[in-house]
Design a protein around this motif. Sequence first.
Motif, PDB file in Angstrom:
ATOM      1  N   HIS A 145       0.828  -1.209   0.000  1.00 23.04           N
ATOM      2  CA  HIS A 145       0.000   0.000   0.000  1.00 23.04           C
ATOM      3  C   HIS A 145       0.859   1.254   0.000  1.00 23.04           C
ATOM      4  O   HIS A 145       0.763   2.087  -0.886  1.00 23.04           O
ATOM      5  CB  HIS A 145      -0.946   0.004   1.199  1.00 23.04           C
TER       6      HIS A 145
ATOM      7  N   ASP B 160     -13.424  -1.150   5.699  1.00 21.02           N
ATOM      8  CA  ASP B 160     -13.099  -1.412   4.287  1.00 21.02           C
ATOM      9  C   ASP B 160     -11.830  -2.246   4.161  1.00 21.02           C
ATOM     10  O   ASP B 160     -11.795  -3.232   3.428  1.00 21.02           O
ATOM     11  CB  ASP B 160     -12.922  -0.084   3.533  1.00 21.02           C
TER      12      ASP B 160
ATOM     13  N   THR C 147      -8.860   0.953   0.521  1.00 21.06           N
ATOM     14  CA  THR C 147      -9.855   2.016   0.748  1.00 21.06           C
ATOM     15  C   THR C 147     -10.503   2.423  -0.570  1.00 21.06           C
ATOM     16  O   THR C 147     -11.470   3.193  -0.577  1.00 21.06           O
ATOM     17  CB  THR C 147      -9.217   3.251   1.411  1.00 21.06           C
ATOM     18  N   ASP C 148      -9.981   1.927  -1.684  1.00 23.14           N
ATOM     19  CA  ASP C 148     -10.517   2.240  -3.012  1.00 23.14           C
ATOM     20  C   ASP C 148     -11.278   1.040  -3.543  1.00 23.14           C
ATOM     21  O   ASP C 148     -10.834   0.338  -4.449  1.00 23.14           O
ATOM     22  CB  ASP C 148      -9.364   2.622  -3.955  1.00 23.14           C
ATOM     23  N   LEU C 149     -12.429   0.784  -2.928  1.00 27.69           N
ATOM     24  CA  LEU C 149     -13.251  -0.361  -3.317  1.00 27.69           C
ATOM     25  C   LEU C 149     -14.436   0.114  -4.156  1.00 27.69           C
ATOM     26  O   LEU C 149     -14.919   1.229  -3.982  1.00 27.69           O
ATOM     27  CB  LEU C 149     -13.759  -1.083  -2.059  1.00 27.69           C
TER      28      LEU C 149
ATOM     29  N   ASP D  70     -15.484   8.360   9.432  1.00 25.95           N
ATOM     30  CA  ASP D  70     -14.465   8.107   8.413  1.00 25.95           C
ATOM     31  C   ASP D  70     -13.483   7.030   8.865  1.00 25.95           C
ATOM     32  O   ASP D  70     -13.092   6.163   8.075  1.00 25.95           O
ATOM     33  CB  ASP D  70     -13.712   9.397   8.084  1.00 25.95           C
TER      34      ASP D  70
ATOM     35  N   ALA E 172     -12.821  -1.145  -6.852  1.00 29.90           N
ATOM     36  CA  ALA E 172     -11.797  -1.231  -7.898  1.00 29.90           C
ATOM     37  C   ALA E 172     -10.553  -1.968  -7.422  1.00 29.90           C
ATOM     38  O   ALA E 172      -9.945  -2.728  -8.183  1.00 29.90           O
ATOM     39  CB  ALA E 172     -11.440   0.166  -8.384  1.00 29.90           C
ATOM     40  N   ALA E 173     -10.143  -1.757  -6.157  1.00 29.57           N
ATOM     41  CA  ALA E 173      -8.884  -2.320  -5.672  1.00 29.57           C
ATOM     42  C   ALA E 173      -8.849  -3.839  -5.796  1.00 29.57           C
ATOM     43  O   ALA E 173      -7.786  -4.419  -6.049  1.00 29.57           O
ATOM     44  CB  ALA E 173      -8.661  -1.911  -4.223  1.00 29.57           C
TER      45      ALA E 173
ATOM     46  N   GLY F 274     -12.598  -5.338   2.110  1.00 32.22           N
ATOM     47  CA  GLY F 274     -11.507  -5.658   1.185  1.00 32.22           C
ATOM     48  C   GLY F 274     -11.278  -7.148   1.037  1.00 32.22           C
ATOM     49  O   GLY F 274     -11.277  -7.676  -0.086  1.00 32.22           O
TER      50      GLY F 274
ATOM     51  N   GLU G  58     -12.941   3.355   7.143  1.00 37.63           N
ATOM     52  CA  GLU G  58     -11.634   2.960   6.635  1.00 37.63           C
ATOM     53  C   GLU G  58     -11.221   1.599   7.177  1.00 37.63           C
ATOM     54  O   GLU G  58     -10.771   0.729   6.424  1.00 37.63           O
ATOM     55  CB  GLU G  58     -10.575   4.002   7.003  1.00 37.63           C
TER      56      GLU G  58
ATOM     57  N   ASP H 228      -4.767  -0.709  -2.675  1.00 34.85           N
ATOM     58  CA  ASP H 228      -5.317   0.254  -1.727  1.00 34.85           C
ATOM     59  C   ASP H 228      -6.756  -0.149  -1.424  1.00 34.85           C
ATOM     60  O   ASP H 228      -7.673   0.132  -2.204  1.00 34.85           O
ATOM     61  CB  ASP H 228      -5.267   1.666  -2.307  1.00 34.85           C
TER      62      ASP H 228
END
Length: 271
Positions: free
Chosen positions: A43, A118, A71-73, A111, A75-76, A123, A115, A69
């Motif tokens: 990461h 996720d 936190t970018d779901l 937040d 897509a990750a 994830g 995080e 990453d």
Amino acid sequence: MNGSGPRPRIPTTAVVTGADSGIGRAVAVRLAQAGMDVGITWHTDEQGARDTADEVSAQGRRPAVARLDLTDLPAAARVIDGLAEDLGRIDVLVNNAGTGTATPFLDIGLDTLREVLDVDLAGPFLCSQHAARRMIEQGDGGRIVNVTSVHEHQPRVGAAPYCAAKGGLGLLTQVMALELAEYGITVNAVAPGEIATPMTGQEETDVTRAARPGIPLGRPGDAREVAAVVAFLAGPDASYVTGASWAVDGGMLRMGPMAGSHLTGNAWRRS
């Protein structure tokens, strides 16, 4: 379905998330020693991932490296597909990447909660979907190992999102085990206790010299001790093991009532 599932093959490829240091690096190296090419994700520490790749290469196996990453779901999670394409297939997924917080429950913001959930729960959920679909298409089974924590089973003050995520990942492991068994895919959790890693601020600790009176074995664990259990669950000798959570904690979880009855102050109320 008769429940027999496909005949499992000897695994030759694995993806280990968060393999730039600590438990993830130890797992990647141990799986390479077992004869697997290894996909490595990172990461923030690309150099750490490259160092892990060098260790995999030193075992005579091929590494593949990608940034992940969580936190970018969603897509990750497609990174799993990319690594599987690079390696030619995927036999083993180890969901090791994680994060946490040391914040009192009343002070945690939304937040932060999102995080941690996720990275530690959503994830692994999505990465496992991508891996399992490929394993099913390959037609010869597979292995998924979720690295949880002793806090899958027991709470910790100041770690509400982490405990919620790891507890959820533990139950997710059990559901996945039930649903994926017909495809010859086993799913298990490994629940480490205090392990000497960068995450616990003990990267250079000699675990044989670090005293931990509250742990029955009297010391923290070494990342390679966790990796050995992951490697067992990822290998052919664990072909009849699924839906279980394997504590690697020096007996820490067994100390709950013992520790509680011997506390003399309220220091435990602060993280």
